[in-house]
Design a protein around this motif. Sequence first.
Motif, PDB file in Angstrom:
ATOM      1  N   VAL A 195       0.967  -0.896   0.286  1.00  0.00           N
ATOM      2  CA  VAL A 195       0.323  -0.036   0.285  1.00  0.00           C
ATOM      3  C   VAL A 195       0.632   1.248   0.104  1.00  0.00           C
ATOM      4  O   VAL A 195       1.702   1.688   0.784  1.00  0.00           O
ATOM      5  CB  VAL A 195      -1.126  -0.014   1.448  1.00  0.00           C
ATOM      6  N   LEU A 198       0.003   5.610   3.476  1.00  0.00           N
ATOM      7  CA  LEU A 198      -0.452   5.382   4.786  1.00  0.00           C
ATOM      8  C   LEU A 198      -1.799   4.686   4.209  1.00  0.00           C
ATOM      9  O   LEU A 198      -2.220   3.671   5.068  1.00  0.00           O
ATOM     10  CB  LEU A 198      -0.396   6.425   5.773  1.00  0.00           C
ATOM     11  N   GLY A 199      -2.126   4.343   3.207  1.00  0.00           N
ATOM     12  CA  GLY A 199      -3.608   4.128   2.932  1.00  0.00           C
ATOM     13  C   GLY A 199      -4.905   4.777   3.170  1.00  0.00           C
ATOM     14  O   GLY A 199      -5.824   3.871   3.955  1.00  0.00           O
ATOM     15  N   ARG A 241      -6.876   1.584   3.200  1.00  0.00           N
ATOM     16  CA  ARG A 241      -7.595   0.080   3.868  1.00  0.00           C
ATOM     17  C   ARG A 241      -8.843  -0.014   3.876  1.00  0.00           C
ATOM     18  O   ARG A 241      -8.779  -1.519   5.091  1.00  0.00           O
ATOM     19  CB  ARG A 241      -6.598   0.937   5.785  1.00  0.00           C
ATOM     20  N   SER A 259       2.897  -1.050   4.893  1.00  0.00           N
ATOM     21  CA  SER A 259       2.838   0.482   3.837  1.00  0.00           C
ATOM     22  C   SER A 259       4.413   0.477   3.181  1.00  0.00           C
ATOM     23  O   SER A 259       5.302   0.832   4.245  1.00  0.00           O
ATOM     24  CB  SER A 259       2.911   1.380   4.689  1.00  0.00           C
TER      25      SER A 259
END
Length: 319
Positions: A195, A198-199, A241, A259
């Motif tokens: 990802v 931080l998504g 997320r 991440s």
Amino acid sequence: MSETQQQHVVVVGATGHVGSFLVPRLVRAGHRVSAVSRGTREPYHADPAWDRAERVVADREAEAAAGTFGTRIAELRPDAVVDLVCFTLDQARELVEALRPTGAFHAHCGTIWVHGPAAASPLREDDPREPFGPYGTQKAEIEEFLHAETRSGGLRSTVVHPGHISGPGWPVITPLGNLDPGVWEALSSGGELLVPGLGLETMHHVHADDVAQLFELALARPDVSAGESFHAVSDRALTVRGFARAAAAWWGKEANLRSVTWEEFRAAAGEHAEASWEHLSRSHSASTRKARELLGYAPGTSLDAVRAAVEAMGLLPRP
């Protein structure tokens, strides 16, 4: 167009994502519908109502180049025209000039990408904008032109801005903002998913039928929708997320997310990285308050829209 008044509605781009649902909606509402398309494919969504729609084969690109497309549509004598496949100002101008003498009502399909990077959340239709890239920039130019036309007393138009259109029959934007089938493979198997950042970026999906719903509502109330723009999105946007975790649960899995920097993500995602950047850098979450209050819009959820697409792709068993 009132609920009791039958109209002749011409839908341009009728067998695409939105048109596949809009044409049956309009037919069932009692309207005469001319479904305009290139005739190269059937609708994404089968519906017996299509048997009561008139099919019109037209190659917009070729006819527009010859300067005849707008006239062709006007000669159908529509009460309303829904244009789902207009992507340039020249295309919009040609159709508007041809329709202006007819007094028809005009509805254009835009995009929430007219906003550019989100400066506030949820986005409102009249928020300041910074569109970038050809798609969002050209759609913003079309919107400005159409509203100026309405204000000047010319052709009355409304603009519907969909989010990430989802539903059965075509690939859907994944939690990473791309079309990489490997994303679904990782989520369904518990495999690791990289990802970027931080998504926490957002994406706002919407079922194609909910976009069709908003067009139908706008056509029913031209007195309200003329000169206005409306967001056609789901009830709520999803973060990267949150989307990934909810999707993994469809297979009884927990999302295995790691991440990484955008540089690392680009190296791993390859050809899919640019699509991720295009979607996530905008981080859109759009308000539906205006459409709800003025037109009675009632969309479903992002997850339901995406799940319908994933089921149709054969990746999930249907309930």
